[in-house]
Design an enzyme around this catalytic site. Sequence first.
Site, short mmCIF file in Angstrom:
data_model
loop_
_atom_site.label_atom_id
_atom_site.label_comp_id
_atom_site.label_asym_id
_atom_site.label_seq_id
_atom_site.Cartn_x
_atom_site.Cartn_y
_atom_site.Cartn_z
N GLU A 1 -15.25 -15.81 3.23
CA GLU A 1 -13.67 -16.44 2.61
C GLU A 1 -13.65 -17.32 1.86
O GLU A 1 -13.47 -16.83 0.43
CB GLU A 1 -13.33 -16.13 3.45
CG GLU A 1 -12.36 -15.86 5.09
CD GLU A 1 -12.60 -14.03 4.49
OE1 GLU A 1 -11.66 -13.75 3.58
OE2 GLU A 1 -13.20 -13.22 4.83
N TRP B 1 -14.81 -15.69 -1.25
CA TRP B 1 -13.98 -14.64 -1.92
C TRP B 1 -13.56 -15.32 -3.06
O TRP B 1 -12.86 -15.18 -4.07
CB TRP B 1 -13.16 -13.75 -1.10
CG TRP B 1 -13.81 -12.36 -0.19
CD1 TRP B 1 -14.35 -12.47 0.78
CD2 TRP B 1 -13.78 -11.50 -1.09
NE1 TRP B 1 -14.39 -11.70 1.17
CE2 TRP B 1 -13.97 -10.65 0.09
CE3 TRP B 1 -13.70 -10.67 -2.50
CZ2 TRP B 1 -14.08 -9.39 -0.59
CZ3 TRP B 1 -13.38 -9.60 -2.74
CH2 TRP B 1 -13.81 -8.91 -2.11
N TRP C 1 3.92 2.96 -13.89
CA TRP C 1 4.79 1.65 -12.65
C TRP C 1 5.97 1.86 -13.11
O TRP C 1 6.77 2.94 -14.48
CB TRP C 1 4.01 0.32 -13.20
CG TRP C 1 2.80 0.10 -12.75
CD1 TRP C 1 2.23 -0.41 -13.89
CD2 TRP C 1 2.30 -0.35 -11.91
NE1 TRP C 1 0.24 -0.26 -13.46
CE2 TRP C 1 0.55 -0.44 -12.01
CE3 TRP C 1 2.58 0.44 -10.61
CZ2 TRP C 1 -0.11 -0.40 -11.53
CZ3 TRP C 1 1.65 -0.15 -9.51
CH2 TRP C 1 0.00 -0.23 -9.48
N ASN D 1 -3.22 -13.80 5.58
CA ASN D 1 -3.46 -12.57 4.54
C ASN D 1 -3.39 -11.05 5.08
O ASN D 1 -3.08 -10.70 4.13
CB ASN D 1 -5.20 -13.20 4.63
CG ASN D 1 -5.96 -12.07 3.77
OD1 ASN D 1 -5.25 -11.94 2.07
ND2 ASN D 1 -6.72 -11.27 4.58
N TRP E 1 1.72 -4.60 -10.44
CA TRP E 1 1.01 -5.57 -9.56
C TRP E 1 1.42 -6.86 -10.07
O TRP E 1 1.75 -7.91 -9.30
CB TRP E 1 -0.29 -5.59 -9.01
CG TRP E 1 -1.11 -5.26 -10.38
CD1 TRP E 1 -0.92 -4.75 -11.08
CD2 TRP E 1 -1.67 -6.42 -11.45
NE1 TRP E 1 -2.19 -4.64 -12.60
CE2 TRP E 1 -2.53 -6.43 -12.48
CE3 TRP E 1 -1.32 -7.86 -10.97
CZ2 TRP E 1 -3.06 -7.20 -13.83
CZ3 TRP E 1 -2.19 -8.83 -11.64
CH2 TRP E 1 -3.11 -8.35 -12.47
N TRP F 1 -4.23 -9.53 -6.01
CA TRP F 1 -2.97 -7.59 -6.80
C TRP F 1 -4.04 -7.25 -6.48
O TRP F 1 -3.66 -6.54 -6.71
CB TRP F 1 -2.30 -9.49 -7.44
CG TRP F 1 -1.46 -9.22 -6.71
CD1 TRP F 1 -0.27 -11.03 -6.42
CD2 TRP F 1 0.07 -8.79 -6.01
NE1 TRP F 1 -0.34 -10.93 -5.45
CE2 TRP F 1 1.06 -9.98 -5.81
CE3 TRP F 1 0.92 -7.24 -5.65
CZ2 TRP F 1 1.87 -9.37 -4.67
CZ3 TRP F 1 1.44 -7.35 -5.42
CH2 TRP F 1 2.41 -8.20 -4.28
P1 FAD Z 1 -8.71 -18.65 6.02
O1 FAD Z 1 -8.72 -17.90 6.04
O2 FAD Z 1 -9.08 -19.60 6.70
O3 FAD Z 1 -9.95 -18.51 4.58
C1 FAD Z 1 -10.26 -20.10 3.94
C2 FAD Z 1 -10.04 -20.36 2.80
O4 FAD Z 1 -11.18 -19.23 1.77
C3 FAD Z 1 -8.99 -20.17 1.81
O5 FAD Z 1 -7.93 -21.08 2.29
C4 FAD Z 1 -8.96 -20.18 0.98
O6 FAD Z 1 -9.18 -20.37 -0.51
C5 FAD Z 1 -10.24 -18.60 0.91
N1 FAD Z 1 -9.78 -17.01 1.50
C6 FAD Z 1 -9.62 -16.42 2.43
N2 FAD Z 1 -9.68 -15.24 1.96
C7 FAD Z 1 -9.83 -15.39 0.25
C8 FAD Z 1 -9.56 -14.16 -0.36
N3 FAD Z 1 -8.91 -12.84 0.33
N4 FAD Z 1 -9.53 -13.73 -1.94
C9 FAD Z 1 -9.70 -15.02 -2.11
N5 FAD Z 1 -10.08 -15.98 -1.78
C10 FAD Z 1 -9.64 -16.62 -0.22
N6 FAD Z 1 -5.10 -16.74 -1.91
C11 FAD Z 1 -5.04 -18.49 -2.22
O7 FAD Z 1 -5.50 -19.23 -2.20
N7 FAD Z 1 -4.01 -18.09 -3.52
C12 FAD Z 1 -3.13 -16.82 -4.15
O8 FAD Z 1 -2.32 -17.29 -4.73
C13 FAD Z 1 -3.53 -16.32 -3.06
N8 FAD Z 1 -3.07 -14.63 -3.84
C14 FAD Z 1 -2.52 -13.62 -2.81
C15 FAD Z 1 -2.44 -12.45 -3.22
C16 FAD Z 1 -2.50 -11.35 -2.74
C17 FAD Z 1 -1.70 -10.15 -3.02
C18 FAD Z 1 -4.06 -11.10 -1.40
C19 FAD Z 1 -3.95 -10.19 -0.69
C20 FAD Z 1 -4.03 -12.22 -0.82
C21 FAD Z 1 -4.14 -13.16 -1.53
N9 FAD Z 1 -5.04 -14.93 -1.33
C22 FAD Z 1 -4.41 -15.85 -1.94
C23 FAD Z 1 -6.16 -14.80 -0.59
C24 FAD Z 1 -5.65 -15.44 0.89
O9 FAD Z 1 -4.74 -14.49 1.51
C25 FAD Z 1 -6.09 -16.69 0.94
O10 FAD Z 1 -6.85 -17.06 0.81
C26 FAD Z 1 -5.37 -17.22 2.51
O11 FAD Z 1 -4.81 -15.74 3.03
C27 FAD Z 1 -5.13 -18.19 3.23
O12 FAD Z 1 -5.38 -18.58 4.43
P2 FAD Z 1 -5.94 -19.50 5.00
O13 FAD Z 1 -6.14 -20.87 4.27
O14 FAD Z 1 -6.14 -19.98 6.13
O15 FAD Z 1 -7.45 -18.17 4.80
#
Ligand code: FAD
Length: 471
Positions: free
Chosen positions: A270, A273, A301, A336, A354, A377
């Site tokens: 993650e 990602w 859209w 997420n 989006w 998005w």
């Molecule tokens: P954990 O599951 O603990 O993951 C650890 C870290 O990995 C996160 O803190 C984050 O930095 C990174 N990460 C995890 N999933 C993703 C992902 N899919 N893409 C990129 N990095 C990821 N994340 C943001 O930080 N900022 C945003 O503006 C953002 N907008 C989003 C919009 C949409 C529509 C979607 C579907 C996802 C978005 N995310 C965003 C990704 C993700 O949802 C969040 O990073 C995550 O929910 C953060 O929670 P966590 O720190 O507990 O994640």
Amino acid sequence: MRQPASIVWFRNDLRLADNPALTAAVKRGGPVLPVFIWAPDEEDDWAPGAASRWWLHHSLASLRLSIEKLDSVLLIRKGETLGQLRQLARQSGANAVFWNDRYEPQVLLRDRHIKASLRGAGIDVQSFSAGLLHEPGTVLNQAGKPYQVFTPFWKACLGLADRCMPLHPPRRLPSPASWPRPLPLDALALLPAADWARGIEAAWKPGEAGARANLRRFIRKALAAYSDGRNRPDEQGTSRLSPHLHFGEISPRQVWQTLATRRSSQFMAEIGWREFAHHLLFHFPHTPREPLRPNFRKFPWQFNARLMTAWQQGRTGYPLVDAGMRELWATGWMHNRVRMVAASFLVKDLLMDWRRGAAWFWDTLVDADLANNTLGWQWVAGCGADAAPYYRVFNPVGQGEKFDPDGNYVRRWVPELAQLPNNWIHRPFDAPAATLNKAGVVLGRDYPEPVVTHALARQVALMAYKDLSQD
Ligand code: FAD
């Protein structure tokens, strides 16, 4: 002769540990001036949104306190960055400026300009890589091109040489003979209305210590079960590190080293990602505005203000979507899994652009991040890198039943449905009248009727997407 002062320009790296710019300034010798400059006009359409500004205020307060413990001062300024840096250099006699790089397109351009101007004025400028595991541009496929699919990208990252150990925080910061005048933090007017901020305040502790505490809690309580737990919005199965990472209160390198024996885990993927998103934004700087896949430019859209408001306020009649949107409003964050479902609902069930959803998230998320938000998005809309295929339309009922099986997440955020039994909580519109009656729910009065019928909306979306893919 005493070494002249150095300025350390803090940006999205609001930490003392593993901060290469700060370490380099201390190592150089001479006084160190830690500086933060508020210049939202320099970030194009992506100046921090309301929830991010709340975070920034508290993160700066925390950093200021840590800096004061080193007998130093965080100089807070606002206004045009280059002018402020020049003025500070003049006032303090500093002849060097250090910072850690950012990669958003507009910020990159601004920073290049500042670097050239300061160097032109005889000031030494050094910038460092500190926000990612790998500098954008250094992870390319065999053809020398950026990866557009996550798995090979992350495999390539894992195959690269190990990063060096995170840097220790400095023990002291030498002060100049006299300090230029700082602004009080309140002069930046970052805080939103108190009643909105209260819920966010209760959910978060911005700052380096809060970031480390979240990582420790996650390792102790959730890491072992992360592969499944990360999908459960009703449990604290994820790290909640995203705002801390965005504001640089903890570095990915610190996370990487803390998880030294588990680097190939699902959790590190993650973090991968996050890397992927930042590398993509660097290589495709137009993507916050335009789809990565050009054929999506002409997607038909639609826009409906009433439906947009229903989505924003968590009143769509689909409990999982509504719970997510209300969690977002109340805490500045959304799980997420629910982000994917809520975003899919806007884009595919309501056929809204989006970019409108991304803009709402930008303003309301404490972790709003141009790279991650754009990737998220575009992934959901099907127009980005490694995106969900067009025929994948999240079913908000099925997703709820699978990932919030006891309905606890919905009960928490949509309390008007709390008395419904588990088998109806994700689809109150199908519940028998007697069940609704017993739970004290009148649809259309206590909780909305669905704003669209998912099965029908799905068919319409599939037709629109199919037309596009045949072009
Ligand atoms: P954990 O599951 O603990 O993951 C650890 C870290 O990995 C996160 O803190 C984050 O930095 C990174 N990460 C995890 N999933 C993703 C992902 N899919 N893409 C990129 N990095 C990821 N994340 C943001 O930080 N900022 C945003 O503006 C953002 N907008 C989003 C919009 C949409 C529509 C979607 C579907 C996802 C978005 N995310 C965003 C990704 C993700 O949802 C969040 O990073 C995550 O929910 C953060 O929670 P966590 O720190 O507990 O994640």
